[in-house]
Design an enzyme around this catalytic site. Structure first.
Site, PDB file in Angstrom:
ATOM      1  N   LYS A 102     -36.816  18.595 -12.097  1.00 24.33           N
ATOM      2  CA  LYS A 102     -36.132  19.048 -13.220  1.00 24.33           C
ATOM      3  C   LYS A 102     -35.464  20.428 -13.017  1.00 24.33           C
ATOM      4  O   LYS A 102     -36.118  21.338 -12.805  1.00 24.33           O
ATOM      5  CB  LYS A 102     -37.016  18.869 -14.453  1.00 24.33           C
ATOM      6  CG  LYS A 102     -36.183  19.136 -15.818  1.00 24.33           C
ATOM      7  CD  LYS A 102     -37.479  18.604 -16.691  1.00 24.33           C
ATOM      8  CE  LYS A 102     -36.765  18.599 -18.192  1.00 24.33           C
ATOM      9  NZ  LYS A 102     -37.627  18.477 -19.066  1.00 24.33           N
ATOM     10  N   GLU A 149     -40.385  10.203 -17.750  1.00 24.49           N
ATOM     11  CA  GLU A 149     -40.718  11.441 -17.490  1.00 24.49           C
ATOM     12  C   GLU A 149     -42.519  11.670 -17.920  1.00 24.49           C
ATOM     13  O   GLU A 149     -42.803  10.875 -18.684  1.00 24.49           O
ATOM     14  CB  GLU A 149     -40.195  12.613 -18.343  1.00 24.49           C
ATOM     15  CG  GLU A 149     -40.567  14.129 -18.115  1.00 24.49           C
ATOM     16  CD  GLU A 149     -40.119  14.813 -19.223  1.00 24.49           C
ATOM     17  OE1 GLU A 149     -39.760  16.055 -18.919  1.00 24.49           O
ATOM     18  OE2 GLU A 149     -39.804  14.565 -20.485  1.00 24.49           O
ATOM     19  N   CYS A 204     -35.093  14.283 -19.583  1.00 23.26           N
ATOM     20  CA  CYS A 204     -35.121  14.747 -20.829  1.00 23.26           C
ATOM     21  C   CYS A 204     -34.218  15.655 -21.459  1.00 23.26           C
ATOM     22  O   CYS A 204     -33.021  15.523 -21.706  1.00 23.26           O
ATOM     23  CB  CYS A 204     -36.709  14.942 -21.119  1.00 23.26           C
ATOM     24  SG  CYS A 204     -37.404  15.265 -22.556  1.00 23.26           S
TER      25      CYS A 204
END
Length: 515
Positions: free
Chosen positions: A334, A273, A384
């Site tokens: 995301k 990321e 994440c």
């Protein structure tokens, strides 16, 4: 001679205060100690067995107590657990971030312990108390601000005997087993015939549950690139080009190692990321750097990038699939954004107290759980913060993934325990869904995780590296994947039924006392 009558001791006398306060202070200290024991069970320490001990201490403190005592002791337990666990959130902004968050989490925990105290006179209390802890975690998963699931008890068990249970009922079942065994330890002292099964059954179940690791859908050779950042801290984003160049350089170095026979040719390459905070769709120089790296390694590269959407001009945290011949061919946005970081809930309200809230981003979430087809693999992308949420990871797996990738950026949190806590979540997800997991971090810890949760390779912190491994691809779905949230719902419902019984029992006792 008749002795003079002794005046009754005043409840406010120093002697009486000492008699009352010492047991209270002892219980308060025990509550904090129980929370600390649970914290110590979390990675990077392999002390998973301390979690049941911590819950045995909690059971001793709250059993048979009133609701308000359950609340107070639970708050202390939660602070002993959450303050050290979440210390990383204040690494670069101080206690102003970590202490309020820890207090909020501890308050949520105290709601659960209040309920546990209320049901402590219901037969089978350890079972219902464990159910209520799972219910409390479920609540923390959705409230407030979309939930904050850090501190799920299951996430502290990647080394423990309970981990295989994740393949049956996911993280909630692991949590239930740990808490039940802890309350069972407490019950051993009161009634060993009842307490022993409460301890033994969860442990034995975890030891005998098989975990599938066979490559039913073939194998894939994966490379996880950790390019590192110029230095730790919040200012790393100001050095965006250096971060991108670091990851391109480490990929090109791997390509040279492959050409020299020192490393195996990867089918799939995963960048972290934020490995390119320069939008490659708007900046030709960034696109050229990524394209050169992909051509050098001769494999598709999943590149974590910050992209400005062409329709609204707002940023997306995306992973871009970069083909060595065709360039960018697909994107994943995301879906679960981090509040107070990527987004700012109630921005205008919190701005009344601190102008720093405007440092939080205005990122927009994605909605599509589909990952990428990369070589022989269908790769789930869970970026994440997303790895902490059960439904987000499950949706990406049920979309057909045979491998899970976790691109992450932990550079902001320096050398704290955050990255180890996040890696433990990835290990739980591997077992939960029966998939190998590839963790690619900007600054560490990157890791290769097998479907049984074992880590076969990992990097150090703030060290550039490339992890190459051949991993099994698996198409079977575990029972946990098929059931989804059902285990959590059923356990939560059982706890709420027990809570209703506890209210009824207390009311009858009160009415009987009044009569």
């Amino acid at each position: 001679m008749v002795a003079p009558p002794v005046a009754p001791e005043s409840p406010h006398s120093p002697a009486r205060r000492r008699k009352v306060s010492f047991p209270l202070l002892a219980r308060m200290a025990l509550a904090v100690a129980g929370g600390v024991l649970v914290y110590l069970s979390f990675p990077p320490r392999p002390l998973w067995f301390l979690a049941p001990v911590g819950f045995a201490v909690l059971a001793h403190v709250i059993h048979g107590k009133r609701a308000r005592a359950g609340f107070g002791y639970g708050l202390l337990f939660g602070l002993g657990f959450m303050v050290p666990l979440l210390q990383w959130t204040g690494e670069f902004v101080g206690l102003v971030a970590s202490l309020p968050l820890s207090l909020a989490c501890a308050l949520m925990i105290s709601l659960g312990t209040t309920a546990m105290a209320l049901v402590s006179r219901v037969p089978g209390w350890p079972l219902w108390a464990a159910c209520l802890w799972v219910a409390d975690e479920a609540l923390r998963g959705v409230f407030p601000f979309g939930g904050f699931t850090w501190g799920k008890i299951a996430f502290g068990q990647p080394e423990g005997w309970f981990l295989p249970l994740a393949s049956l009922g996911g993280a909630p079942l692991v949590t239930f087993a740990v808490v039940l065994s802890g309350f069972g330890l407490f019950w051993l002292v009161r009634n060993w015939k009842l307490g022993l099964p409460l301890v033994a059954v969860p442990v034995v179940a975890g030891l005998v549950v098989p975990v599938g690791v066979d490559p039913s859908a073939g194998t894939v050779t994966v490379a996880a690139i950790q390019g590192n950042v110029p230095r730790a801290g919040l200012d790393f984003n100001a050095q965006r080009r250096a971060v991108l160049d670091n990851h391109a350089k480490r990929t090109t170095q791997l390509a040279a190692d492959v050409a020299a026979g020192r490393a195996e040719q990867p089918d799939v390459v995963i960048w972290p990321e934020n490995s390119s905070d320069i939008d490659p769709f708007r900046n030709a120089d960034a696109a050229a750097v990524i394209d050169a790296a992909a051509k050098a390694i001769k494999a598709p590269v999943a590149v974590g990038a910050v992209v400005l959407d062409r329709t609204d001009g707002l940023p997306r945290n995306q992973v871009v699939l970069w083909d060595p011949e065709k360039g960018p061919t697909d994107t994943y946005t995301k879906r679960k954004l981090q509040p107070f970081g990527e987004t700012m809930p109630m921005r205008s309200f919190f701005r009344l107290f601190a102008s720093e809230v405007d440092r939080a981003g205005v990122f927009q979430p994605g909605t599509d759980p589909e990952g990428f087809v990369m070589g022989p693999a269908k790769v789930a992308i869970d970026t994440c913060y997303e790895v902490a949420f059960d439904s987000v990871v499950r949706d990406s797996v049920t979309a057909g993934a045979t491998l899970i990738a976790i691109p992450t950026n932990n550079a902001t949190f320096g050398y704290t325990e955050m990255t180890y806590q996040q890696l433990s979540m990835s290990r739980v997800r591997a077992v939960e869904h029966g998939r190998a997991v590839v963790v690619a971090a900007t600054s560490g810890v990157s890791a290769i995780v097998e479907p049984d949760g074992s880590v076969t390779r990992k990097t150090g912190l703030f060290e550039p590296d490339a992890l190459v491994a051949t991993l099994p691809l698996r198409s079977q779905t575990t029972l946990a994947t098929r059931l989804g949230a059902w285990p959590e719902w059923v356990i939560t419902a059982a706890g709420l039924v027990a809570l209703a019984l506890g209210f009824t029992r207390r009311r009858k006792d009160s009415n009987g006392a009044a009569a």
